[in-house]
Every structure is written in C-alpha cells, then in structure tokens.
Write a protein that holds these residues in place. Sequence first.
Motif, short mmCIF file in Angstrom:
data_model
loop_
_atom_site.label_atom_id
_atom_site.label_comp_id
_atom_site.label_asym_id
_atom_site.label_seq_id
_atom_site.Cartn_x
_atom_site.Cartn_y
_atom_site.Cartn_z
N ILE A 133 102.23 -32.03 -2.96
CA ILE A 133 100.93 -32.70 -2.82
C ILE A 133 99.99 -32.01 -1.84
CG2 ILE A 133 101.99 -34.90 -3.40
CD1 ILE A 133 101.71 -35.70 -0.47
N GLY A 134 100.53 -31.11 -1.00
CA GLY A 134 99.70 -30.48 0.03
C GLY A 134 99.92 -31.13 1.38
N SER A 135 99.27 -30.62 2.39
CA SER A 135 99.46 -31.14 3.75
C SER A 135 98.14 -31.20 4.50
CB SER A 135 100.47 -30.28 4.52
OG SER A 135 100.00 -28.95 4.61
N LEU A 136 98.10 -32.05 5.52
CA LEU A 136 96.94 -32.19 6.38
C LEU A 136 97.30 -31.75 7.79
CD1 LEU A 136 95.65 -35.73 5.31
CD2 LEU A 136 94.78 -33.50 4.58
N ASP A 137 96.39 -31.01 8.40
CA ASP A 137 96.58 -30.60 9.80
C ASP A 137 96.02 -31.70 10.69
OD1 ASP A 137 96.59 -29.47 12.32
OD2 ASP A 137 96.10 -27.47 11.59
N ILE A 138 96.91 -32.59 11.15
CA ILE A 138 96.48 -33.76 11.92
C ILE A 138 95.88 -33.33 13.26
CG2 ILE A 138 97.21 -35.93 12.96
CD1 ILE A 138 97.23 -35.89 9.92
#
Length: 332
Positions: free
Chosen positions: A72-77
């Motif tokens: 699904i992909g990732s987020l750089d928090i």
Amino acid sequence: MNEFIFPFAALVAQVPLQQALLLAAIDPALGGVLVSGPRGTAKSTTARALAELLPEGQFVTLPLGASEEQLIGSLDIEAALRDGGVRFSPGLLAKAHQGVLYVDEVNLLPNQLVDQLLDVAASGVNVIERDGISHRHEARFVLIGTMNPEEGELRPQLLDRFGLAVELQNCFDAGIRREIVRARLAFDLNPEVFRSQFAGQQEALSLKLRHARATLPSLELEDAVHARVSELCIEAHVDGLRADLVMLRAARALAALEEASAVSVAHVERVAESVLLHRRKEANAPSDQRASEPRSQQRPKDTDEASFGYMPPEPVDITAVKNVRPLAAKKS
C-alpha cells in the motif's frame, strides 16, 4: 512495452479466461479475476498479454512475502510532523495504476493482504493512514490472482470478493495441444515475426477496450436483465447480493465490448458461469442431499430435534474409582 510478450490475440484455447480478463479491463470495479488451475496452463502468460493492451501497459507482480508497506505504500510521519506535509512512498498498488496487478499463488498470501487488495481493486482508491495522518491516491488496475487448488484454498469470504473466476484444466485434446505448442515454438524462434502476424488484431483489441470503457456508462439495464440475474443467483444459492451486482456489471461490460446498443439476457447468460463458479452453493435444504446418502454416512444436525435416536452421554460414576491409587504410587 516489452516486445517479447506473447500476443493476447495469439492465445489458443483460452476463450473463457480471455473474456473474463477483457471484462475486468473494461470495468476494473468488478473486483478482479481469480484464475484457478494447475501449473503450465498459461496463467501468467495471459495476464502479461492483457497488460500490453491497456493504455499504460504496466504489469506489476506482488511477490509472496510482500509486506503491507510494500503493497500500500508508506508515510514518513517524522517529515509530516516536522514540515507539515505528507511524504508518501508509493507501493505496488500505486505502481499498478492503469495496468495489471498480478498475484501468483494468491491463496498463500496472508488474509489481511488479500483483504486490502480486494478493497482497493473494487474501489479504485488506496488510503494509507498512520498516526492520524492519511493519504489517498487513485489505484485503478486489473487484479489477476492465480492459484493451484492442490496448494490450498481461499476462505469463502475472500473467494466471494473476487468478481470473476475461471478454472483452467490440463488439455488432453491432441489437436489443441499441437496448436498451442506450435504457436509457442514459433514465438520462441522469432518473437518479432510472430508478433507482427498479430499486430492488426492486437491494435483492434486495444481500440475495442478503449471504446468499451467510454461507452460503458451509457448502457442501461432493462427489467428483463435484472430478472434473469436474480433467477440465476437464486438458483446458485449465493450468499448476499454481490453476485447479482457483479453479474450485471459483467453483462454490461460484455455488451460494451461487443458494441451492443443495449445489455441483453444473452449477455447475462454468457457471463454467468464466471460470476457463479466460485460462489455457487448446494441447496439450502440439506435434507434433499441427506436423503440420497446411505444411512451410515448421514450425520445428525446440530439441533435438539436431530438428536432423536442418539444415546445422550451419561455421567461417569467417580465414586467407584475414588480410592484407586495413582499408577505412580504402585510398586514395581
């Protein structure tokens, strides 16, 4: 697009699979195609061939062992908190947009990943949420999942969410086998020459797909079509209404592919098997089936009424054994 892809128009003895894939390409919201069959039945070859017909032509493979972030992909928090913006690293769903997402041995994937795949395939949108931060993007692709039944089955809940299903068999017709082998040998010997022989058919198929996608929303569903869909789904004893919806969408996609002016009952009949193959159940009244079984094979139902004639369990009299010494206390 890779010039060494076997042409979709050159496939031999794959008509049901080709139809199902073309319908899913016209209306990806059908929810993808599940292809079941033994090894060597051209499942991956057909999936790659379909991708070549699509506008962008991406062919993305989901490997076994892929993680949720890979999918699904990732987020750089940290970057989001520091800079106030969302930094998104795309996953395989984003890369497959406007193309084909191919999942070999889908029955061996964790159920959670299959759930996410089917959600996005049906909605066309991928949503990533982490610690109150979210990001969404379009992810419209043709989902093709393959499996070998000998290696395990999918849970019924996941089976039902695949729009269409096709079951392939080993070919034991000598004439068809020769035709398949000759085509493959000719392709392997000189791919460019072989592909040039089907260039016109390939271009015509691509144009038909684009035209069908454009005309799909204009095709209306008459009462007779709805009525036949309901009849077929009731006869198959399917759960819920997903089969009805998928069958109507598939019939409309077939009508669009054939440039028909309206969706007919004949279109419904031709897509029904791919819709019902993985959803069809036995009659809800098991007494009919049980009556045809030998009495020795019949089992009681899990109801109080079914316990008639069976001896209930009796409590064991523990007083009779309470003075017996444990085995460990005996002398040898």
